[in-house]
Motif scaffolding. Structure first.
Motif, PDB file in Angstrom:
ATOM      1  N   SER A 185       0.325 -13.639   3.255  1.00 45.21           N
ATOM      2  CA  SER A 185       1.408 -13.644   4.244  1.00 45.21           C
ATOM      3  C   SER A 185       2.638 -12.914   3.722  1.00 45.21           C
ATOM      4  CB  SER A 185       1.776 -15.075   4.623  1.00 45.21           C
ATOM      5  OG  SER A 185       0.678 -15.728   5.202  1.00 45.21           O
ATOM      6  N   LEU A 186       3.003 -13.174   2.470  1.00 48.52           N
ATOM      7  CA  LEU A 186       4.157 -12.517   1.858  1.00 48.52           C
ATOM      8  C   LEU A 186       3.974 -11.006   1.805  1.00 48.52           C
ATOM      9  CD1 LEU A 186       6.852 -12.952   0.048  1.00 48.52           C
ATOM     10  CD2 LEU A 186       5.262 -12.536  -1.822  1.00 48.52           C
ATOM     11  N   LEU A 187       2.811 -10.574   1.322  1.00 45.96           N
ATOM     12  CA  LEU A 187       2.544  -9.138   1.221  1.00 45.96           C
ATOM     13  C   LEU A 187       2.525  -8.478   2.597  1.00 45.96           C
ATOM     14  CD1 LEU A 187      -0.228  -9.223  -1.519  1.00 45.96           C
ATOM     15  CD2 LEU A 187       1.989  -8.065  -1.730  1.00 45.96           C
ATOM     16  N   ALA A 188       1.901  -9.130   3.577  1.00 48.09           N
ATOM     17  CA  ALA A 188       1.833  -8.562   4.923  1.00 48.09           C
ATOM     18  C   ALA A 188       3.219  -8.471   5.557  1.00 48.09           C
ATOM     19  CB  ALA A 188       0.889  -9.385   5.794  1.00 48.09           C
ATOM     20  N   ALA A 189       4.005  -9.519   5.419  1.00 44.21           N
ATOM     21  CA  ALA A 189       5.359  -9.506   5.988  1.00 44.21           C
ATOM     22  C   ALA A 189       6.211  -8.432   5.312  1.00 44.21           C
ATOM     23  CB  ALA A 189       6.011 -10.877   5.843  1.00 44.21           C
ATOM     24  N   ALA A 190       6.114  -8.329   3.994  1.00 41.64           N
ATOM     25  CA  ALA A 190       6.880  -7.302   3.276  1.00 41.64           C
ATOM     26  C   ALA A 190       6.428  -5.911   3.703  1.00 41.64           C
ATOM     27  CB  ALA A 190       6.724  -7.487   1.769  1.00 41.64           C
ATOM     28  N   GLY A 191       5.120  -5.713   3.807  1.00 42.68           N
ATOM     29  CA  GLY A 191       4.604  -4.414   4.220  1.00 42.68           C
ATOM     30  C   GLY A 191       5.076  -4.032   5.608  1.00 42.68           C
TER      31      GLY A 191
ATOM     32  N   ASP B  70      10.325  11.928  -0.416  1.00 43.75           N
ATOM     33  CA  ASP B  70      11.675  11.525  -0.062  1.00 43.75           C
ATOM     34  C   ASP B  70      11.734   9.999   0.003  1.00 43.75           C
ATOM     35  OD1 ASP B  70      10.728  10.696   2.480  1.00 43.75           O
ATOM     36  OD2 ASP B  70      11.426  12.497   3.459  1.00 43.75           O
ATOM     37  N   LYS B  71      12.932   9.464   0.140  1.00 37.28           N
ATOM     38  CA  LYS B  71      13.108   8.008   0.092  1.00 37.28           C
ATOM     39  C   LYS B  71      12.342   7.301   1.202  1.00 37.28           C
ATOM     40  CE  LYS B  71      17.318   8.027  -2.558  1.00 37.28           C
ATOM     41  NZ  LYS B  71      18.558   7.344  -2.851  1.00 37.28           N
ATOM     42  N   ASP B  72      12.324   7.885   2.381  1.00 37.27           N
ATOM     43  CA  ASP B  72      11.590   7.269   3.482  1.00 37.27           C
ATOM     44  C   ASP B  72      10.099   7.204   3.161  1.00 37.27           C
ATOM     45  OD1 ASP B  72      11.706   6.116   6.200  1.00 37.27           O
ATOM     46  OD2 ASP B  72      10.450   7.840   6.705  1.00 37.27           O
ATOM     47  N   ALA B  73       9.555   8.252   2.594  1.00 37.82           N
ATOM     48  CA  ALA B  73       8.135   8.271   2.248  1.00 37.82           C
ATOM     49  C   ALA B  73       7.819   7.235   1.164  1.00 37.82           C
ATOM     50  CB  ALA B  73       7.718   9.672   1.797  1.00 37.82           C
ATOM     51  N   VAL B  74       8.724   7.035   0.223  1.00 33.34           N
ATOM     52  CA  VAL B  74       8.522   6.000  -0.805  1.00 33.34           C
ATOM     53  C   VAL B  74       8.466   4.625  -0.145  1.00 33.34           C
ATOM     54  CG1 VAL B  74       9.550   4.856  -2.818  1.00 33.34           C
ATOM     55  CG2 VAL B  74       9.566   7.356  -2.666  1.00 33.34           C
ATOM     56  N   VAL B  75       9.369   4.374   0.799  1.00 36.71           N
ATOM     57  CA  VAL B  75       9.390   3.084   1.502  1.00 36.71           C
ATOM     58  C   VAL B  75       8.105   2.901   2.303  1.00 36.71           C
ATOM     59  CG1 VAL B  75      10.560   1.741   3.301  1.00 36.71           C
ATOM     60  CG2 VAL B  75      11.902   2.945   1.563  1.00 36.71           C
ATOM     61  N   VAL B  76       7.696   3.930   3.019  1.00 36.21           N
ATOM     62  CA  VAL B  76       6.472   3.842   3.818  1.00 36.21           C
ATOM     63  C   VAL B  76       5.260   3.625   2.904  1.00 36.21           C
ATOM     64  CG1 VAL B  76       4.913   5.156   5.318  1.00 36.21           C
ATOM     65  CG2 VAL B  76       7.373   5.139   5.772  1.00 36.21           C
ATOM     66  N   ALA B  77       5.186   4.368   1.815  1.00 35.42           N
ATOM     67  CA  ALA B  77       4.059   4.223   0.891  1.00 35.42           C
ATOM     68  C   ALA B  77       3.996   2.813   0.315  1.00 35.42           C
ATOM     69  CB  ALA B  77       4.160   5.255  -0.234  1.00 35.42           C
ATOM     70  N   SER B  78       5.137   2.260  -0.026  1.00 38.32           N
ATOM     71  CA  SER B  78       5.120   0.902  -0.582  1.00 38.32           C
ATOM     72  C   SER B  78       4.725  -0.112   0.490  1.00 38.32           C
ATOM     73  CB  SER B  78       6.461   0.537  -1.226  1.00 38.32           C
ATOM     74  OG  SER B  78       7.494   0.514  -0.262  1.00 38.32           O
ATOM     75  N   GLY B  79       5.141   0.119   1.724  1.00 42.03           N
ATOM     76  CA  GLY B  79       4.736  -0.764   2.812  1.00 42.03           C
ATOM     77  C   GLY B  79       3.238  -0.709   3.058  1.00 42.03           C
ATOM     78  N   VAL B  80       2.687   0.491   3.058  1.00 44.18           N
ATOM     79  CA  VAL B  80       1.246   0.652   3.230  1.00 44.18           C
ATOM     80  C   VAL B  80       0.503  -0.017   2.072  1.00 44.18           C
ATOM     81  CG1 VAL B  80      -0.624   2.357   3.275  1.00 44.18           C
ATOM     82  CG2 VAL B  80       1.424   2.716   4.663  1.00 44.18           C
ATOM     83  N   ALA B  81       1.004   0.175   0.862  1.00 47.42           N
ATOM     84  CA  ALA B  81       0.373  -0.464  -0.302  1.00 47.42           C
ATOM     85  C   ALA B  81       0.382  -1.984  -0.166  1.00 47.42           C
ATOM     86  CB  ALA B  81       1.085  -0.034  -1.587  1.00 47.42           C
ATOM     87  N   GLU B  82       1.503  -2.547   0.278  1.00 44.53           N
ATOM     88  CA  GLU B  82       1.578  -4.002   0.449  1.00 44.53           C
ATOM     89  C   GLU B  82       0.592  -4.487   1.499  1.00 44.53           C
ATOM     90  OE1 GLU B  82       6.154  -5.020  -0.782  1.00 44.53           O
ATOM     91  OE2 GLU B  82       5.803  -3.879   1.064  1.00 44.53           O
TER      92      GLU B  82
ATOM     93  N   LEU C 191      -4.357  -6.277  -9.706  1.00 48.09           N
ATOM     94  CA  LEU C 191      -3.840  -5.119  -8.985  1.00 48.09           C
ATOM     95  C   LEU C 191      -2.532  -5.477  -8.267  1.00 48.09           C
ATOM     96  CD1 LEU C 191      -4.458  -2.163  -8.286  1.00 48.09           C
ATOM     97  CD2 LEU C 191      -5.722  -3.003  -6.302  1.00 48.09           C
ATOM     98  N   VAL C 192      -2.498  -6.627  -7.626  1.00 52.51           N
ATOM     99  CA  VAL C 192      -1.272  -7.080  -6.968  1.00 52.51           C
ATOM    100  C   VAL C 192      -0.172  -7.288  -8.012  1.00 52.51           C
ATOM    101  CG1 VAL C 192      -0.208  -8.910  -5.592  1.00 52.51           C
ATOM    102  CG2 VAL C 192      -2.507  -8.112  -5.020  1.00 52.51           C
ATOM    103  N   GLY C 193      -0.534  -7.909  -9.132  1.00 51.76           N
ATOM    104  CA  GLY C 193       0.435  -8.110 -10.210  1.00 51.76           C
ATOM    105  C   GLY C 193       0.985  -6.788 -10.722  1.00 51.76           C
ATOM    106  N   ALA C 194       0.110  -5.797 -10.867  1.00 53.97           N
ATOM    107  CA  ALA C 194       0.552  -4.471 -11.322  1.00 53.97           C
ATOM    108  C   ALA C 194       1.511  -3.844 -10.310  1.00 53.97           C
ATOM    109  CB  ALA C 194      -0.655  -3.564 -11.542  1.00 53.97           C
ATOM    110  N   PHE C 195       1.252  -4.059  -9.029  1.00 52.06           N
ATOM    111  CA  PHE C 195       2.173  -3.555  -7.999  1.00 52.06           C
ATOM    112  C   PHE C 195       3.544  -4.208  -8.161  1.00 52.06           C
ATOM    113  CE2 PHE C 195       4.228  -4.044  -3.869  1.00 52.06           C
ATOM    114  CZ  PHE C 195       4.336  -2.725  -3.478  1.00 52.06           C
TER     115      PHE C 195
END
Length: 136
Positions: free
Chosen positions: A16-22, A48-60, A79-83
């Motif tokens: 739930s935490l990862l999905a909400a954050a993503g 760019d900064k927006d792409a970093v945010v989107v990539a981290s959201g997709v990863a989450e 893997l989650v811990g490494a993220f």
């Protein structure tokens, strides 16, 4: 409740935490997260900064899916811990610069977030374990 039930509850809370954050990285919080991405992250990734945010959201979201569909897989927990470790430098940057982001509007909140980072790593690894002790 026994340990298996606690692990299962912790695992679903992590999903739930990862999905909400993503989702927040991809929608309502996207602008707020862009302002706390350090400049060095854009140089390092070439994004760019927006792409970093989107990539981290997709990863989450992908990590949430992995935890949900592969319960009791310690490798997924690592893997989650490494993220969580990988995003720590950005969280440190945010704390040091005093930049606000969704739910992190004060220095105290940003500092507490830093202290919670190791808890998140342990939570991810513990909740995805099967409870067995392996001999070293």
């Amino acid at each position: 409740m026994n340990a298996a039930v606690w692990r299962s509850l912790a695992r679903w809370l992590l999903v739930s935490l990862l999905a909400a954050a993503g989702l927040s990285h991809l929608t309502w919080g996207r602008r707020g997260y862009r302002i706390v991405v350090p400049d060095w992250a854009t140089r390092l990734t070439g994004l760019d900064k927006d792409a970093v945010v989107v990539a981290s959201g997709v990863a989450e979201l992908m990590l949430a899916g992995a935890v949900a569909t592969m319960p009791r897989q310690r490798s997924v927990g690592w893997l989650v811990g490494a993220f969580f470790v990988a995003v720590l430098p950005g969280n440190v940057h945010q704390w040091r610069t005093g930049r606000s982001a969704p739910m992190l509007r004060t220095d105290r909140a940003r500092f507490i977030r830093l202290l919670l980072q190791p808890v998140l790593v342990v939570w991810a690894v513990w909740s995805t374990g099967d409870g067995s002790r392996r001999a070293a």
